[in-house]
Write an enzyme that holds these catalytic residues in place. Structure first.
Site, PDB file in Angstrom:
ATOM      1  N   GLU A 253      34.961  23.914  24.247  1.00 47.37           N
ATOM      2  CA  GLU A 253      33.902  24.840  24.649  1.00 47.37           C
ATOM      3  C   GLU A 253      34.392  26.273  24.699  1.00 47.37           C
ATOM      4  O   GLU A 253      33.897  27.133  23.995  1.00 47.37           O
ATOM      5  CB  GLU A 253      33.339  24.420  26.014  1.00 47.37           C
ATOM      6  CG  GLU A 253      32.436  23.207  25.892  1.00 47.37           C
ATOM      7  CD  GLU A 253      31.957  22.714  27.230  1.00 47.37           C
ATOM      8  OE1 GLU A 253      32.621  23.005  28.239  1.00 47.37           O
ATOM      9  OE2 GLU A 253      30.925  22.040  27.258  1.00 47.37           O
TER      10      GLU A 253
ATOM     11  N   HIS B  89      42.874   3.952  46.961  1.00 43.98           N
ATOM     12  CA  HIS B  89      42.580   5.385  46.959  1.00 43.98           C
ATOM     13  C   HIS B  89      41.553   5.673  48.040  1.00 43.98           C
ATOM     14  O   HIS B  89      40.817   4.780  48.481  1.00 43.98           O
ATOM     15  CB  HIS B  89      42.060   5.838  45.595  1.00 43.98           C
ATOM     16  CG  HIS B  89      40.809   5.141  45.172  1.00 43.98           C
ATOM     17  ND1 HIS B  89      39.564   5.604  45.499  1.00 43.98           N
ATOM     18  CD2 HIS B  89      40.615   4.005  44.463  1.00 43.98           C
ATOM     19  CE1 HIS B  89      38.652   4.789  44.993  1.00 43.98           C
ATOM     20  NE2 HIS B  89      39.255   3.813  44.369  1.00 43.98           N
TER      21      HIS B  89
ATOM     22  N   GLU C 239      29.877  38.239  63.176  1.00 46.57           N
ATOM     23  CA  GLU C 239      28.689  38.976  63.585  1.00 46.57           C
ATOM     24  C   GLU C 239      28.826  40.473  63.395  1.00 46.57           C
ATOM     25  O   GLU C 239      27.880  41.146  63.041  1.00 46.57           O
ATOM     26  CB  GLU C 239      28.401  38.685  65.066  1.00 46.57           C
ATOM     27  CG  GLU C 239      27.751  37.340  65.264  1.00 46.57           C
ATOM     28  CD  GLU C 239      27.453  37.056  66.708  1.00 46.57           C
ATOM     29  OE1 GLU C 239      28.069  37.698  67.574  1.00 46.57           O
ATOM     30  OE2 GLU C 239      26.615  36.190  66.966  1.00 46.57           O
TER      31      GLU C 239
ATOM     32  N   ARG D 172      25.316  37.971  84.771  1.00 44.73           N
ATOM     33  CA  ARG D 172      26.162  37.005  84.082  1.00 44.73           C
ATOM     34  C   ARG D 172      27.048  36.296  85.091  1.00 44.73           C
ATOM     35  O   ARG D 172      27.540  36.917  86.035  1.00 44.73           O
ATOM     36  CB  ARG D 172      27.048  37.724  83.080  1.00 44.73           C
ATOM     37  CG  ARG D 172      26.274  38.536  82.078  1.00 44.73           C
ATOM     38  CD  ARG D 172      27.228  39.362  81.257  1.00 44.73           C
ATOM     39  NE  ARG D 172      26.528  40.089  80.214  1.00 44.73           N
ATOM     40  CZ  ARG D 172      26.077  41.322  80.368  1.00 44.73           C
ATOM     41  NH1 ARG D 172      26.262  41.958  81.506  1.00 44.73           N
ATOM     42  NH2 ARG D 172      25.468  41.925  79.379  1.00 44.73           N
TER      43      ARG D 172
ATOM     44  N   GLY E  24      33.771  22.921  38.483  1.00 42.81           N
ATOM     45  CA  GLY E  24      35.219  23.123  38.498  1.00 42.81           C
ATOM     46  C   GLY E  24      36.014  22.143  37.662  1.00 42.81           C
ATOM     47  O   GLY E  24      37.209  22.001  37.879  1.00 42.81           O
TER      48      GLY E  24
ATOM     49  N   GLY F 192      29.562  23.938  36.272  1.00 41.78           N
ATOM     50  CA  GLY F 192      30.082  24.853  37.286  1.00 41.78           C
ATOM     51  C   GLY F 192      30.686  24.180  38.491  1.00 41.78           C
ATOM     52  O   GLY F 192      30.767  24.779  39.551  1.00 41.78           O
TER      53      GLY F 192
ATOM     54  N   LYS G 290      36.028  23.050  81.864  1.00 43.20           N
ATOM     55  CA  LYS G 290      37.170  22.140  81.814  1.00 43.20           C
ATOM     56  C   LYS G 290      38.401  22.914  81.388  1.00 43.20           C
ATOM     57  O   LYS G 290      38.302  23.936  80.713  1.00 43.20           O
ATOM     58  CB  LYS G 290      36.900  20.969  80.881  1.00 43.20           C
ATOM     59  CG  LYS G 290      37.245  21.174  79.432  1.00 43.20           C
ATOM     60  CD  LYS G 290      37.118  19.847  78.700  1.00 43.20           C
ATOM     61  CE  LYS G 290      37.668  19.951  77.285  1.00 43.20           C
ATOM     62  NZ  LYS G 290      37.352  18.790  76.482  1.00 43.20           N
TER      63      LYS G 290
END
Lengths: 115, 588
Positions: free
Chosen positions: B74, B225, B314, B446, B48, B46, B452
Site C-alpha cells: 500500500e 495467551h 481543568e 466548606r 495501527g 487506522g 479514611k
C-alpha cells in the site's frame, strides 16, 4: 480499453502498429506456463507486428533482482516497454483477444457492442 | 523475559517464540509470536496494523538482532519511513545498515490485463531475494489483501496465498501479515483461513467520542495467551500494550511521612501528614477547594525541595498560578526552580490510554516525588467507568511502584451520595479526605474531614475550612443540637448562646419569685384555716357545754316530776339516752 490518451489522437488514425515494439516477458524457469506464454507471444507478434518487434525473455530465477524494476508479481508477465505507455499483461497469453486489447492492438469490445 | 533464554533449553513440545519487543505484548503472549510461522494481524482502517508490523521489525533488529523485510503493498517506502519516523524509528538508517529492507510492491488493477493462467512466482522470487539479501528472520507483508484488489482471478490468488504461507513456514521466517477487518469474519477476504497459528485483532473503538485502541489475541495455536482485550496505545516510543493483570500488588512502601502544608490537617492525620508513597483521594463537590488543598500540598512539597508534577485537567498552568496567588500561594517561583511542573490537557483531547501514556512519559522524564491529578474524575469521563477505574488502578500502581506520593482530586456531584459514588475508587486509595459544603443562612461554608487514612490514627472531627487571602485555615466547626454550624452561623450561634443563657437566668428569677409568692399565699391560707379550725373547736365546746346544762336541767326536771307524781319505776339515766341520739345523728 482507453484509446483517448493524447498521443494516439495527435497521431490521427495512424495505428500503434506503425511504431517499433519492445516487449519483455518475465518467466521463472522453464515452466509449462512460461513456454506456452512465449509461444503464444511469438505467434501474436508475427501476426500483428511482423518485423517491428523485439522480445526480451527474463528468467527471474536467474535474475531475481529484475523483478522489482517492473513490479512483477505474476508469472508469466508480459510488459510492453515501447511504445509508451507501459502496459502489463499477465497470464500465459492464451486468450489472444485479450492480449490484443491489452497491447492496445485492438480496441476493447464493450458489452453493448462495438465502439 | 522467558524468551530471552536460548531456544534449545526449552522442552521440545513447547512452541518456540519470537519476542516482538513491543511493550506488554510479550507478556500477553507468553513470550512473543510463534517463531518461524506467520501471524495474522487484522483490524480496521487506522488501528495501527502497519505501525505494529513496523515496530515488530525495528525491535527485531534493534533488540534481537534479527533483520527483517518489510514488503508493503500500500504505502511506498518513502511514506512508510515517514510514518514510522513519528514513533522514533529511523528506518532509513537501518536500511543503510542492511538490517531492514523495504520493498514496495505496486499493484494497480487498471494496469494489469489477465490473459490466461498465471501464478505469483514473481512475488515469491522477489520476497526470496529480499529475505536472502539481508538474511532476514522476520517478514512483514502489509497488506496482502491489496492483491485482491489488484488481481482479478481470486481462485488463482487464494491458491497462491496458501502456497505463500506454506513457503514462509518452510523458509523459517517469523512473519506478520496484516489484513483488513471484515464484516462477518475477522478479515475481509478470509485470510484467517491461511494463517492459523496466531491471530491478533486490533481495534480502534470510539466511546463517548473518544477513541481507544484495543488488542486481543484471538488465537494462538499451541500456547497459552491472555484472551482479554487489552488497551494499547501508540505513543512516541511505539506501541505499548497495557495488560492490567500483569501488574502485581507487591510494591515496596517507604516509611516517611509528608506534611500536607496545612498544619491543622497534619494534626488531623496523626500529627504528621500523609505517608510517603501513598495514594490520597480528595473528594468534594464543585467549589469546595480541592485545587487549593492540592496546590497547598504542592507548595509545601516544593518548599521542601521535592519535585511535584501537577496534572490539571481543568485549568491552564498560568491560570492556576494566578488563582493560587490570590490566596497567597506562590507557585511561580517553584516552577522557575524546576520543582513544580504542570501538565495541562483537556480530558477529551485523546483517549484514556493516551493520557496514561503521556503521564507515564512525563513521570519518567521529570521523576517527581509527588503527582497531583486534578481532577481524576474528568479524566475518568474520557472512557467508560470500567476503563476509567482500570486506568486509575494502573496509574496508582505505577506511581506506587515508583514510590511516588499521589494526590487525586475527585469532583463529585452535589448531594450526599459522596461515599457511594466514590466507593469504587476508595479501595485504591490509602487516604481519603472529604471536602463538603454546608449551605444555609444565605451562605455556603466548606468543611473538611478525614474519611479514611490507612495506617494512622486520624481525627474523626469535622473541621471548618476557611479560605482567605492568606491561605487556608482549619477551625473547629460548631457542633450543637441543631447540627454542624459553620461560617457566620457559627459566630451567630455563639452570641445566640449567650443571649439564651441570659434569658434562662431571667426566667429562673421570675419563676423563683412567683413560687415565693405562691408559697406566701399558701401560708396565708393555712393561717386562715387554722383560725377557722380553732373557732370550730370553741363552738363544739360551747355546744357540749350547752347540751350538758340542758341535760342536767332535764333530768333534774324529770326527777322533780317523778317525785311529784310519786312514780315507782326507776327512770333511765338521761345522760345515756343523749349519747345514743348523738351517735345516730353523726353516722349518716
Amino acid at each position: 480499453m482507453k484509446r483517448s490518451c493524447p498521443k494516439p489522437r495527435t497521431a490521427g488514425t495512424l495505428p500503434q502498429a506503425e511504431k517499433f515494439w519492445e516487449l519483455r516477458l518475465y518467466v521463472a524457469g522453464q515452466t509449462p506456463k512460461s513456454l506456452t506464454a512465449l509461444s503464444n507471444l511469438r505467434r501474436i507478434c508475427d501476426d500483428h507486428l511482423k518485423g517491428r518487434y523485439h522480445i526480451d525473455v527474463i528468467d527471474l530465477l536467474a535474475e531475481p533482482q529484475l523483478s522489482r524494476g517492473d513490479q512483477i508479481l505474476a508469472i508469466p508477465t508480459l510488459v510492453r516497454k515501447l511504445p509508451q505507455p507501459v502496459r502489463k499483461i499477465i497470464g500465459d497469453l492464451s486468450d489472444t483477444e485479450r492480449v490484443l486489447v491489452g497491447l492496445d492492438l485492438r480496441p476493447a469490445v464493450k458489452p453493448g457492442g462495438r465502439p | 523475559m522467558k524468551t530471552a533464554r536460548p531456544r534449545r533449553s526449552r522442552p521440545p513440545s513447547r512452541l518456540p517464540k519470537c519476542p516482538t519487543g513491543i511493550q506488554g505484548l510479550d507478556e500477553i503472549t507468553g513470550g512473543g509470536l510463534p517463531r518461524g510461522r506467520p501471524t495474522l494481524v487484522c483490524g480496521g482502517a487506522g488501528c495501527g496494523k502497519t505501525l505494529f508490523a513496523a515496530e515488530f521489525l525495528v525491535r527485531g533488529v534493534v533488540q534481537f538482532n534479527e533483520p527483517g523485510v518489510f514488503m508493503t503493498f500500500e504505502e511506498t517506502a518513502v511514506e512508510l519511513r515517514a510514518n514510522v519516523a513519528s514513533l522514533g524509528f529511523d528506518l532509513a538508517s537501518l536500511e543503510r545498515q542492511e538490517k531492514i529492507l523495504i520493498d514496495h510492491v505496486h499493484v494497480e488493477r487498471s494496469e494489469i490485463h489477465e490473459t490466461g493462467d498465471y501464478d505469483l512466482e514473481g512475488l515469491f522470487v522477489r520476497l526470496n531475494l529480499a529475505i536472502d539479501s539481508i538474511g532476514a528472520k522476520r517478514v512483514v507483508l502489509d497488506t496482502l489483501e491489496a492483491l485482491f484488489a489488484g488481481l482479478p482471478n481470486e481462485a488463482i490468488l487464494r491458491a497462491e496465498l496458501r502456497r505463500l504461507f506454506r513457503w514462509l513456514k518452510d523458509k523459517g521466517v517469523t512473519a506478520i501479515i496484516t489484513a483488513e477487518r471484515g464484516r462477518e469474519q475477522l478479515t475481509r477476504h478470509g485470510m484467517e483461513e491461511y494463517v492459523s497459528d496466531c491471530v491478533i485483532l486490533l481495534d480502534h473503538r470510539v466511546n463517548n467520542q473518544i477513541a481507544t485502541r484495543h488488542l486481543r489475541v484471538v488465537k494462538y495455536r499451541g500456547a497459552l495467551h491472555g484472551t482479554n482485550e487489552f488497551p494499547f496505545l501508540i505513543g512516541e516510543k511505539g506501541i505499548s500494550v497495557l495488560p492490567i493483570t500483569s501488574l502485581a500488588l507487591n510494591h515496596k512502601v517507604p516509611e516517611g511521612r509528608i506534611p500536607t502544608g496545612i498544619p491543622r490537617l497534619d494534626a488531623m492525620l496523626g500529627g504528621r501528614g500523609f505517608f510517603r508513597g501513598s495514594s490520597i483521594l480528595l473528594t468534594g463537590t464543585p467549589g469546595t477547594g480541592k485545587t487549593i488543598v492540592s496546590a497547598n500540598f504542592a507548595q509545601a512539597a516544593g518548599r521542601r525541595g521535592e519535585r511535584v508534577l501537577f496534572v490539571s485537567f481543568e485549568e491552564s498552568p498560568d491560570q492556576l498560578i494566578r488563582n493560587m496567588l490570590s490566596i497567597g500561594l506562590r507557585l511561580e517561583p517553584l516552577v522557575r526552580r524546576g520543582l513544580l511542573r504542570f501538565h495541562s490537557a483537556r480530558p477529551s483531547l485523546y483517549g484514556l490510554e493516551m493520557h496514561l501514556a503521556t503521564l507515564f512519559k512525563e513521570i519518567a522524564t521529570f521523576r517527581p516525588h509527588i503527582v497531583i491529578v486534578d481532577p481524576v474524575t474528568s479524566l475518568m469521563e474520557a472512557g467508560t467507568d470500567f476503563e476509567g477505574k482500570a486506568m486509575v488502578t494502573r496509574l496508582i500502581d505505577y506511581l506506587k511502584a515508583q514510590q511516588i506520593t499521589s494526590l487525586f482530586t475527585s469532583l463529585t456531584q452535589g448531594g450526599h451520595a459522596l461515599q457511594q459514588s466514590e466507593a469504587s475508587m476508595s479501595s485504591l486509595m490509602d487516604a481519603w479526605l472529604l471536602l463538603q459544603d454546608f449551605e444555609g443562612n444565605g451562605e455556603r461554608n466548606r468543611v473538611l474531614y478525614v474519611l479514611k487514612a490507612r495506617g494512622m490514627a486520624h481525627s474523626n472531627q469535622i473541621r471548618e475550612f476557611l479560605i482567605s487571602n492568606r491561605g487556608i485555615d482549619l477551625v473547629d466547626a460548631y457542633i450543637g443540637p441543631s447540627g454542624v454550624l459553620t461560617g457566620s452561623a457559627r459566630a451567630a450561634q455563639d452570641s445566640r448562646e449567650q443571649a439564651e443563657a441570659l434569658t434562662r437566668q431571667q426566667e429562673a428569677g421570675r419563676r423563683k419569685q412567683e413560687l415565693q409568692r405562691h408559697r406566701a399565699s399558701l401560708e396565708r391560707q393555712i393561717d386562715g384555716l387554722k383560725s377557722e379550725h380553732e373557732a370550730g373547736t370553741d363552738e363544739l365546746r360551747q355546744i357540749d357545754e350547752q347540751v350538758g346544762v340542758q341535760t342536767r336541767l332535764l333530768s333534774a326536771e324529770r326527777t322533780e316530776l317523778g317525785r311529784l307524781r310519786q312514780a315507782d319505776v326507776p327512770t333511765v339515766p338521761v345522760s345515756r339516752r343523749i349519747r345514743q341520739t348523738k351517735s345516730a345523728q353523726h353516722s349518716p
